[in-house]
Design a protein around this motif. Structure first.
Motif, PDB file in Angstrom:
ATOM      1  N   PHE A 239      28.555  27.543 -12.639  1.00 39.86           N
ATOM      2  CA  PHE A 239      28.918  27.047 -11.319  1.00 39.86           C
ATOM      3  C   PHE A 239      27.801  27.368 -10.336  1.00 39.86           C
ATOM      4  CE2 PHE A 239      32.952  27.566 -13.522  1.00 39.86           C
ATOM      5  CZ  PHE A 239      33.476  26.295 -13.341  1.00 39.86           C
ATOM      6  N   ALA A 240      27.737  26.587  -9.278  1.00 37.58           N
ATOM      7  CA  ALA A 240      26.632  26.693  -8.345  1.00 37.58           C
ATOM      8  C   ALA A 240      26.676  27.995  -7.548  1.00 37.58           C
ATOM      9  CB  ALA A 240      26.640  25.504  -7.389  1.00 37.58           C
ATOM     10  N   THR A 241      25.488  28.524  -7.271  1.00 38.82           N
ATOM     11  CA  THR A 241      25.332  29.543  -6.240  1.00 38.82           C
ATOM     12  C   THR A 241      25.156  28.858  -4.890  1.00 38.82           C
ATOM     13  OG1 THR A 241      24.303  31.050  -7.827  1.00 38.82           O
ATOM     14  CG2 THR A 241      23.946  31.511  -5.497  1.00 38.82           C
ATOM     15  N   CYS A 242      24.477  27.725  -4.915  1.00 37.28           N
ATOM     16  CA  CYS A 242      24.355  26.831  -3.764  1.00 37.28           C
ATOM     17  C   CYS A 242      23.907  25.477  -4.314  1.00 37.28           C
ATOM     18  CB  CYS A 242      23.332  27.355  -2.749  1.00 37.28           C
ATOM     19  SG  CYS A 242      23.105  26.287  -1.296  1.00 37.28           S
ATOM     20  N   SER A 243      24.483  24.405  -3.795  1.00 33.60           N
ATOM     21  CA  SER A 243      24.055  23.074  -4.224  1.00 33.60           C
ATOM     22  C   SER A 243      23.941  22.173  -3.007  1.00 33.60           C
ATOM     23  CB  SER A 243      25.028  22.481  -5.244  1.00 33.60           C
ATOM     24  OG  SER A 243      26.312  22.298  -4.674  1.00 33.60           O
ATOM     25  N   LEU A 244      23.191  21.083  -3.167  1.00 36.10           N
ATOM     26  CA  LEU A 244      22.940  20.178  -2.050  1.00 36.10           C
ATOM     27  C   LEU A 244      22.882  18.738  -2.536  1.00 36.10           C
ATOM     28  CD1 LEU A 244      22.033  19.479   0.882  1.00 36.10           C
ATOM     29  CD2 LEU A 244      19.683  19.920   0.116  1.00 36.10           C
ATOM     30  N   ALA A 245      23.657  17.877  -1.887  1.00 36.87           N
ATOM     31  CA  ALA A 245      23.510  16.431  -2.033  1.00 36.87           C
ATOM     32  C   ALA A 245      22.841  15.932  -0.766  1.00 36.87           C
ATOM     33  CB  ALA A 245      24.865  15.763  -2.216  1.00 36.87           C
ATOM     34  N   ALA A 246      21.693  15.276  -0.911  1.00 31.97           N
ATOM     35  CA  ALA A 246      20.908  14.852   0.248  1.00 31.97           C
ATOM     36  C   ALA A 246      20.546  13.382   0.142  1.00 31.97           C
ATOM     37  CB  ALA A 246      19.630  15.689   0.356  1.00 31.97           C
ATOM     38  N   LEU A 247      20.654  12.667   1.270  1.00 28.27           N
ATOM     39  CA  LEU A 247      20.191  11.288   1.393  1.00 28.27           C
ATOM     40  C   LEU A 247      19.265  11.220   2.591  1.00 28.27           C
ATOM     41  CD1 LEU A 247      23.330  11.096   0.261  1.00 28.27           C
ATOM     42  CD2 LEU A 247      22.950   8.656   0.606  1.00 28.27           C
ATOM     43  N   LEU A 248      18.176  10.450   2.454  1.00 33.90           N
ATOM     44  CA  LEU A 248      17.198  10.380   3.537  1.00 33.90           C
ATOM     45  C   LEU A 248      16.518   9.020   3.554  1.00 33.90           C
ATOM     46  CD1 LEU A 248      15.660  12.097   5.761  1.00 33.90           C
ATOM     47  CD2 LEU A 248      13.898  12.442   4.003  1.00 33.90           C
ATOM     48  N   ALA A 249      16.386   8.469   4.767  1.00 33.31           N
ATOM     49  CA  ALA A 249      15.589   7.261   4.989  1.00 33.31           C
ATOM     50  C   ALA A 249      14.759   7.469   6.243  1.00 33.31           C
ATOM     51  CB  ALA A 249      16.493   6.034   5.146  1.00 33.31           C
ATOM     52  N   LEU A 250      13.476   7.142   6.149  1.00 36.42           N
ATOM     53  CA  LEU A 250      12.560   7.272   7.280  1.00 36.42           C
ATOM     54  C   LEU A 250      12.118   5.899   7.756  1.00 36.42           C
ATOM     55  CD1 LEU A 250      10.180  10.151   6.046  1.00 36.42           C
ATOM     56  CD2 LEU A 250      12.299  10.353   7.366  1.00 36.42           C
ATOM     57  N   ARG A 251      11.835   5.804   9.036  1.00 33.34           N
ATOM     58  CA  ARG A 251      11.230   4.604   9.612  1.00 33.34           C
ATOM     59  C   ARG A 251      10.133   5.048  10.578  1.00 33.34           C
ATOM     60  NH1 ARG A 251      12.642  -0.761  10.346  1.00 33.34           N
ATOM     61  NH2 ARG A 251      14.714  -0.379   9.461  1.00 33.34           N
ATOM     62  N   ASP A 252       8.887   4.673  10.244  1.00 36.01           N
ATOM     63  CA  ASP A 252       7.732   5.049  11.067  1.00 36.01           C
ATOM     64  C   ASP A 252       7.664   6.561  11.275  1.00 36.01           C
ATOM     65  OD1 ASP A 252       7.073   2.333  11.360  1.00 36.01           O
ATOM     66  OD2 ASP A 252       8.381   2.143  13.108  1.00 36.01           O
ATOM     67  N   GLY A 253       7.959   7.302  10.216  1.00 39.73           N
ATOM     68  CA  GLY A 253       7.849   8.754  10.273  1.00 39.73           C
ATOM     69  C   GLY A 253       9.022   9.469  10.900  1.00 39.73           C
ATOM     70  N   ARG A 254       9.991   8.716  11.416  1.00 38.34           N
ATOM     71  CA  ARG A 254      11.170   9.323  12.023  1.00 38.34           C
ATOM     72  C   ARG A 254      12.376   9.179  11.097  1.00 38.34           C
ATOM     73  NH1 ARG A 254      10.987  10.806  17.356  1.00 38.34           N
ATOM     74  NH2 ARG A 254       9.017  10.307  18.411  1.00 38.34           N
ATOM     75  N   ILE A 255      13.302  10.087  11.256  1.00 33.95           N
ATOM     76  CA  ILE A 255      14.474  10.115  10.390  1.00 33.95           C
ATOM     77  C   ILE A 255      15.478   9.079  10.872  1.00 33.95           C
ATOM     78  CG2 ILE A 255      16.376  11.520   9.530  1.00 33.95           C
ATOM     79  CD1 ILE A 255      14.535  13.973   9.979  1.00 33.95           C
ATOM     80  N   GLU A 256      15.680   8.043  10.075  1.00 35.45           N
ATOM     81  CA  GLU A 256      16.641   7.006  10.420  1.00 35.45           C
ATOM     82  C   GLU A 256      18.031   7.337   9.878  1.00 35.45           C
ATOM     83  OE1 GLU A 256      16.416   2.256  10.557  1.00 35.45           O
ATOM     84  OE2 GLU A 256      16.210   3.087   8.523  1.00 35.45           O
ATOM     85  N   THR A 257      18.091   7.791   8.626  1.00 31.28           N
ATOM     86  CA  THR A 257      19.355   8.186   7.995  1.00 31.28           C
ATOM     87  C   THR A 257      19.174   9.537   7.331  1.00 31.28           C
ATOM     88  OG1 THR A 257      19.964   5.883   7.546  1.00 31.28           O
ATOM     89  CG2 THR A 257      21.084   7.583   6.257  1.00 31.28           C
ATOM     90  N   VAL A 258      20.133  10.425   7.543  1.00 35.26           N
ATOM     91  CA  VAL A 258      20.118  11.707   6.837  1.00 35.26           C
ATOM     92  C   VAL A 258      21.560  12.127   6.582  1.00 35.26           C
ATOM     93  CG1 VAL A 258      20.005  13.056   8.988  1.00 35.26           C
ATOM     94  CG2 VAL A 258      19.258  14.077   6.812  1.00 35.26           C
ATOM     95  N   ARG A 259      21.822  12.516   5.359  1.00 32.13           N
ATOM     96  CA  ARG A 259      23.126  13.036   4.968  1.00 32.13           C
ATOM     97  C   ARG A 259      22.895  14.326   4.179  1.00 32.13           C
ATOM     98  NH1 ARG A 259      26.454   8.427   3.710  1.00 32.13           N
ATOM     99  NH2 ARG A 259      26.114   6.816   5.312  1.00 32.13           N
ATOM    100  N   LEU A 260      23.642  15.354   4.518  1.00 34.16           N
ATOM    101  CA  LEU A 260      23.528  16.637   3.831  1.00 34.16           C
ATOM    102  C   LEU A 260      24.930  17.166   3.535  1.00 34.16           C
ATOM    103  CD1 LEU A 260      20.845  18.335   6.121  1.00 34.16           C
ATOM    104  CD2 LEU A 260      20.449  17.444   3.822  1.00 34.16           C
ATOM    105  N   ALA A 261      25.203  17.464   2.284  1.00 35.16           N
ATOM    106  CA  ALA A 261      26.470  18.099   1.907  1.00 35.16           C
ATOM    107  C   ALA A 261      26.159  19.238   0.945  1.00 35.16           C
ATOM    108  CB  ALA A 261      27.420  17.096   1.268  1.00 35.16           C
ATOM    109  N   PHE A 262      26.759  20.379   1.197  1.00 42.31           N
ATOM    110  CA  PHE A 262      26.483  21.582   0.403  1.00 42.31           C
ATOM    111  C   PHE A 262      27.702  21.969  -0.417  1.00 42.31           C
ATOM    112  CE2 PHE A 262      23.349  21.884   3.736  1.00 42.31           C
ATOM    113  CZ  PHE A 262      22.232  22.414   3.096  1.00 42.31           C
ATOM    114  N   GLY A 263      27.437  22.497  -1.591  1.00 41.95           N
ATOM    115  CA  GLY A 263      28.468  23.081  -2.431  1.00 41.95           C
ATOM    116  C   GLY A 263      28.269  24.577  -2.536  1.00 41.95           C
TER     117      GLY A 263
END
Length: 331
Positions: A239-263
């Motif tokens: 079982f995890a000590t720490c886990s991460l589900a991450a989604l990321l989309a950039l536009r022109d170097g800036r963060i357009e979409t970010v999702r972070l969920a930890f276990g």
């Protein structure tokens, strides 16, 4: 021997009726968690309602471009499904990180979300545990708590939710489809698992005699890459000590979409909404991610032996988002 009844309904309505008519009955699908808890004496149902053969084992596209995943879809089938691997790789990777191949061949999607904590005190009926017996105490707070929660805990419980799959689904804004005596309803997965507060014995918002029938995934965010990373004590079957589900989309170097969920940080999969809000629209830098995680973790209440999880979660977010931002794989 404790008497135990067993029945196998042929449809969802029949299963709901059986659960409603027998207080204390439990639905049985893969049984990879329930049967273990029965062996330990934690669960003592008078009736098992076997739902494994109900027609809830398909993965289908939705008209909106998402996926509808039946509650009885086996974990191995979910991880291998072409549309899951192509559109939601974070789900496939989370499932493959979760258990051995033998368990994945039996465990189901719905059962995975409903599994209970692996806290040592919850699993040992000779010890007090507020989650198992409300009001008896939480010995983990002064006992063995290295793997337990630092966010969303209470004086009554510091247990963590063990699912890998749930973490990925929370990051994707999944919606649960439920059926019970009052009919059908839909509930965001982010609202399904409860924090302990003063009622640690209630893990979820599942109502009496309700069944999870499906999980719906909305279309994936445009242009977003995703990853699931699990930190654990040994390389496999842990079982995890720490886990991460991450989604990321950039536009022109800036963060357009970010999702972070930890276990493994909280009693439920922890969606890092504070960190997401701090990062959205900002130029992507490692320093920005670290600062956003500091804001997210400001409410943490670690215990002496698990305070290391705060630095671990921060570094995990910086590393994985950095890899996604530069289109690199860590594998």
């Amino acid at each position: 021997m404790k008497p135990l009844g067993y029945t196998r309904p042929t449809d969802v309505a029949g299963a709901v009726a059986l659960l409603a008519g027998h207080p204390g009955a439990r639905a049985l699908a893969g049984g990879t968690n329930l049967v273990d808890l029965m062996k330990l004496g934690v669960e003592r149902p008078g009736l098992l309602v076997d739902i494994a053969r109900l027609p809830l084992d398909r993965v289908e596209e939705t008209p909106q471009g998402g996926l509808l995943i039946g509650a009885n879809v086996r974990n191995s089938d979910l991880a291998a499904h072409r549309l899951v691997r192509e559109r939601y790789p974070v789900v496939s990777r989370a499932v493959l990180a979760g258990a051995s191949g033998q368990l994945r061949n039996v465990a189901t999607t719905g059962g995975n979300l409903l599994q209970r904590t692996r806290c040592l005190y919850f699993q040992d009926v000779s010890k007090p545990c507020n989650k198992r017996l409300p009001g008896s105490g939480c010995p983990a707070r002064t006992g063995v708590h290295r793997d337990l929660g630092v966010l969303g805990t209470s004086e009554h419980c510091v247990a963590t939710h063990p699912s890998d799959l749930a973490v990925a689904l929370v990051a994707l804004d999944a919606v649960l489809h439920l059926t019970g005596p009052a009919g059908d309803r839909a509930l965001p997965l982010t609202s399904f698992h409860r924090l302990p507060g003063e009622t640690p014995d209630r893990d979820t918002e599942l109502g009496p005699a309700e069944l999870v029938t499906a999980v719906e995934l909305p279309p994936p965010p445009a242009g977003a890459r995703s990853e699931y990373r699990k930190v654990r004590e040994r390389a496999s079957f842990a079982f995890a000590t720490c886990s991460l589900a991450a989604l990321l989309a950039l536009r022109d170097g800036r963060i357009e979409t970010v999702r972070l969920a930890f276990g493994a940080l909280a009693p439920r999969p922890w969606r890092a909404l504070t960190a997401e809000a701090a990062l959205r629209g900002e130029p992507f830098t490692a320093a920005a991610v670290a600062a956003a995680m500091d804001a997210e973790l400001a409410s943490a209440r670690p215990l002496p032996d698990n305070a290391f999880k705060l630095a671990l979660a921060r570094r995990l977010a910086v590393r994985e988002l950095g890899l996604l931002a530069t289109d690199r794989e860590a594998r």
